[in-house]
Design a protein around this motif. Structure first.
Motif, PDB file in Angstrom:
ATOM      1  N   ARG A  27       0.833  -1.205   0.000  1.00  0.00           N
ATOM      2  CA  ARG A  27       0.000   0.000   0.000  1.00  0.00           C
ATOM      3  C   ARG A  27       0.875   1.267   0.000  1.00  0.00           C
ATOM      4  O   ARG A  27       0.596   2.231  -0.703  1.00  0.00           O
ATOM      5  CB  ARG A  27      -0.907  -0.032   1.233  1.00  0.00           C
TER       6      ARG A  27
ATOM      7  N   LYS B 124       2.298   1.801  -3.401  1.00  0.00           N
ATOM      8  CA  LYS B 124       1.294   2.368  -4.306  1.00  0.00           C
ATOM      9  C   LYS B 124       1.201   3.881  -4.100  1.00  0.00           C
ATOM     10  O   LYS B 124       1.131   4.654  -5.055  1.00  0.00           O
ATOM     11  CB  LYS B 124      -0.069   1.716  -4.050  1.00  0.00           C
ATOM     12  N   PHE B 125       1.225   4.278  -2.834  1.00  0.00           N
ATOM     13  CA  PHE B 125       1.181   5.709  -2.547  1.00  0.00           C
ATOM     14  C   PHE B 125       2.434   6.397  -3.093  1.00  0.00           C
ATOM     15  O   PHE B 125       2.358   7.479  -3.700  1.00  0.00           O
ATOM     16  CB  PHE B 125       1.069   5.963  -1.037  1.00  0.00           C
TER      17      PHE B 125
ATOM     18  N   VAL C  79       4.277   5.683  -5.547  1.00  0.00           N
ATOM     19  CA  VAL C  79       4.203   5.841  -7.011  1.00  0.00           C
ATOM     20  C   VAL C  79       3.318   7.039  -7.347  1.00  0.00           C
ATOM     21  O   VAL C  79       3.688   7.906  -8.149  1.00  0.00           O
ATOM     22  CB  VAL C  79       3.660   4.555  -7.669  1.00  0.00           C
ATOM     23  N   ALA C  80       2.133   7.105  -6.710  1.00  0.00           N
ATOM     24  CA  ALA C  80       1.194   8.191  -7.001  1.00  0.00           C
ATOM     25  C   ALA C  80       1.761   9.549  -6.604  1.00  0.00           C
ATOM     26  O   ALA C  80       1.455  10.571  -7.220  1.00  0.00           O
ATOM     27  CB  ALA C  80      -0.130   7.945  -6.273  1.00  0.00           C
ATOM     28  N   ALA C  81       2.590   9.548  -5.565  1.00  0.00           N
ATOM     29  CA  ALA C  81       3.128  10.809  -5.056  1.00  0.00           C
ATOM     30  C   ALA C  81       4.485  11.163  -5.665  1.00  0.00           C
ATOM     31  O   ALA C  81       5.071  12.174  -5.293  1.00  0.00           O
ATOM     32  CB  ALA C  81       3.259  10.736  -3.534  1.00  0.00           C
ATOM     33  N   HIS C  82       4.970  10.309  -6.575  1.00  0.00           N
ATOM     34  CA  HIS C  82       6.301  10.506  -7.171  1.00  0.00           C
ATOM     35  C   HIS C  82       7.371  10.540  -6.064  1.00  0.00           C
ATOM     36  O   HIS C  82       8.248  11.396  -6.059  1.00  0.00           O
ATOM     37  CB  HIS C  82       6.357  11.806  -7.996  1.00  0.00           C
TER      38      HIS C  82
ATOM     39  N   ILE D 224       3.145  12.605   4.190  1.00  0.00           N
ATOM     40  CA  ILE D 224       1.913  13.069   3.535  1.00  0.00           C
ATOM     41  C   ILE D 224       0.923  11.925   3.330  1.00  0.00           C
ATOM     42  O   ILE D 224      -0.264  12.175   3.170  1.00  0.00           O
ATOM     43  CB  ILE D 224       2.203  13.828   2.219  1.00  0.00           C
ATOM     44  N   MET D 225       1.394  10.680   3.374  1.00  0.00           N
ATOM     45  CA  MET D 225       0.433   9.570   3.339  1.00  0.00           C
ATOM     46  C   MET D 225      -0.303   9.484   4.676  1.00  0.00           C
ATOM     47  O   MET D 225      -1.516   9.232   4.714  1.00  0.00           O
ATOM     48  CB  MET D 225       1.127   8.244   3.024  1.00  0.00           C
TER      49      MET D 225
ATOM     50  N   GLN E 108      -1.077  11.872   6.514  1.00  0.00           N
ATOM     51  CA  GLN E 108      -2.104  12.921   6.455  1.00  0.00           C
ATOM     52  C   GLN E 108      -3.325  12.419   5.675  1.00  0.00           C
ATOM     53  O   GLN E 108      -4.476  12.675   6.050  1.00  0.00           O
ATOM     54  CB  GLN E 108      -1.504  14.152   5.769  1.00  0.00           C
ATOM     55  N   GLY E 109      -3.064  11.673   4.599  1.00  0.00           N
ATOM     56  CA  GLY E 109      -4.152  11.114   3.800  1.00  0.00           C
ATOM     57  C   GLY E 109      -4.956  10.073   4.558  1.00  0.00           C
ATOM     58  O   GLY E 109      -6.178   9.978   4.407  1.00  0.00           O
ATOM     59  N   LEU E 110      -4.277   9.270   5.408  1.00  0.00           N
ATOM     60  CA  LEU E 110      -4.989   8.275   6.222  1.00  0.00           C
ATOM     61  C   LEU E 110      -5.973   8.970   7.158  1.00  0.00           C
ATOM     62  O   LEU E 110      -7.110   8.511   7.346  1.00  0.00           O
ATOM     63  CB  LEU E 110      -3.991   7.457   7.056  1.00  0.00           C
TER      64      LEU E 110
ATOM     65  N   ALA F 171      -7.313  11.975   6.704  1.00  0.00           N
ATOM     66  CA  ALA F 171      -8.397  12.573   5.908  1.00  0.00           C
ATOM     67  C   ALA F 171      -9.450  11.520   5.575  1.00  0.00           C
ATOM     68  O   ALA F 171     -10.662  11.781   5.647  1.00  0.00           O
ATOM     69  CB  ALA F 171      -7.824  13.193   4.632  1.00  0.00           C
ATOM     70  N   ALA F 172      -8.997  10.318   5.229  1.00  0.00           N
ATOM     71  CA  ALA F 172      -9.944   9.243   4.904  1.00  0.00           C
ATOM     72  C   ALA F 172     -10.795   8.884   6.120  1.00  0.00           C
ATOM     73  O   ALA F 172     -12.002   8.621   6.001  1.00  0.00           O
ATOM     74  CB  ALA F 172      -9.178   8.018   4.395  1.00  0.00           C
TER      75      ALA F 172
ATOM     76  N   THR G 233      -0.534  18.641   9.827  1.00  0.00           N
ATOM     77  CA  THR G 233       0.039  17.528  10.588  1.00  0.00           C
ATOM     78  C   THR G 233       1.527  17.746  10.836  1.00  0.00           C
ATOM     79  O   THR G 233       2.236  18.317  10.008  1.00  0.00           O
ATOM     80  CB  THR G 233      -0.154  16.184   9.850  1.00  0.00           C
TER      81      THR G 233
END
Lengths: 135, 144
Positions: free
Chosen positions: A25, A28-29, A31-34, A59-60, A62-64, A66-67, A83
């Motif tokens: 996981r 995957k993040f 890759v999406a975040a470069h 920053i992932m 932070q995304g957790l 937000a979800a 954060t």
């Protein structure tokens, strides 16, 4: 579940969550975040850099959070999320995301939420706040 | 090092501008990797499909600091965290223009010595000139 501002009371806790921070996981993040750096995608590489293993990008985390907020209040709008990354969170670990309502603004129909992520060793890895607008 | 002088010289000075094209696949992968379940962020056919709130934090300006900014400590920094403000939805295909400036400089002293915090702010607007996001990145320099 919160559907509108009136559903919220000061001091309410958000339901705790145990997010998936498996290496798959996190990769995957990355890759999406470069952010395809070994410290995020490869335990051995990260150990050579002095970490206990591959780490979750700040920053992932932070995304957790937000979800988690979106599941607590479907349809809400996160106006601001701030954060602080205190200690590294390891990929393949079992952290817990937490939140609590610390302020409400009836005029703007917004709430402020204190946020934390605690590692499975009991360390607070991330602290933060969010301002969320509700229906 | 004089924090007041640094602030006087550097605060508010724009030092970079960059453009970024927003791709639907990256929006989807970002949201899914974060465990998002809200269809506004995970379903590209949703009528309100948009980027996850912190999405712009992934973009980096070409320079972290202005070229003539003084070196503080050994020059290496620690990521002190990020604050993302969402001002409007970001859609696939948007072209975001981002400007960089130093929004704040301050110091704190703790167990590990004196640290200088430099807040790098990136303001994003879409191709229609609408502001969509502000990201503050707190960089920490240990100065002893």
């Amino acid at each position: 579940m919160v559907t509108k501002f009136e559903d919220v009371e000061l001091g309410d806790d958000l339901p705790e969550e145990s997010p998936d921070v498996s290496l798959v996981r996190v990769t995957k993040f990355a890759v999406a975040a470069h952010m395809l750096w070994g410290r995020f995608t490869d335990h051995e590489f990260a150990r050579k850099e002095g970490f206990a293993g591959a780490i979750v990008p700040g920053i992932m985390s932070q995304g957790l959070l937000a979800a988690m907020i979106h599941r607590w209040a479907p349809g809400c709008r996160i106006l601001k999320i701030d954060t602080v990354f205190r200690t590294p969170m390891l990929a393949d670990s079992h952290p817990v995301c937490k939140g609590a309502v610390t302020d409400t603004d009836e005029a703007n129909r917004t709430v402020e939420i204190d946020l934390t992520i605690v590692t499975d060793k009991g360390e607070t890895s991330v602290v933060g706040t969010a301002v969320v607008q509700l229906a | 090092m004089n924090i007041a002088e640094l602030r006087e010289t550097w605060l508010g000075r724009q030092f970079d501008r960059a453009e970024f094209e927003v791709e639907a696949k990256e929006m989807l992968d970002w949201a899914e990797a974060c465990g998002e379940t809200d269809a506004r962020f995970t379903d590209s056919t949703h009528p309100d499909f948009q980027a996850h709130p912190g999405f712009t934090a992934k973009y980096a300006s070409r320079r972290t600091l202005p070229t003539d900014f003084p070196q503080l400590g050994d020059g290496r920094g620690v990521d002190g965290g990020k604050c993302v403000e969402s001002l409007g939805p970001i859609r696939p295909g948007d072209v975001l223009g981002a400007t960089s400036l130093i929004a704040d400089i301050y110091e704190k002293t703790g167990r590990s010595g004196t640290m200088v915090f430099i807040v790098h702010r990136m303001r994003y607007e879409n191709q229609r000139g609408e502001p969509v996001s502000v990201v503050d990145w707190r960089m920490i320099r240990n100065v002893g």
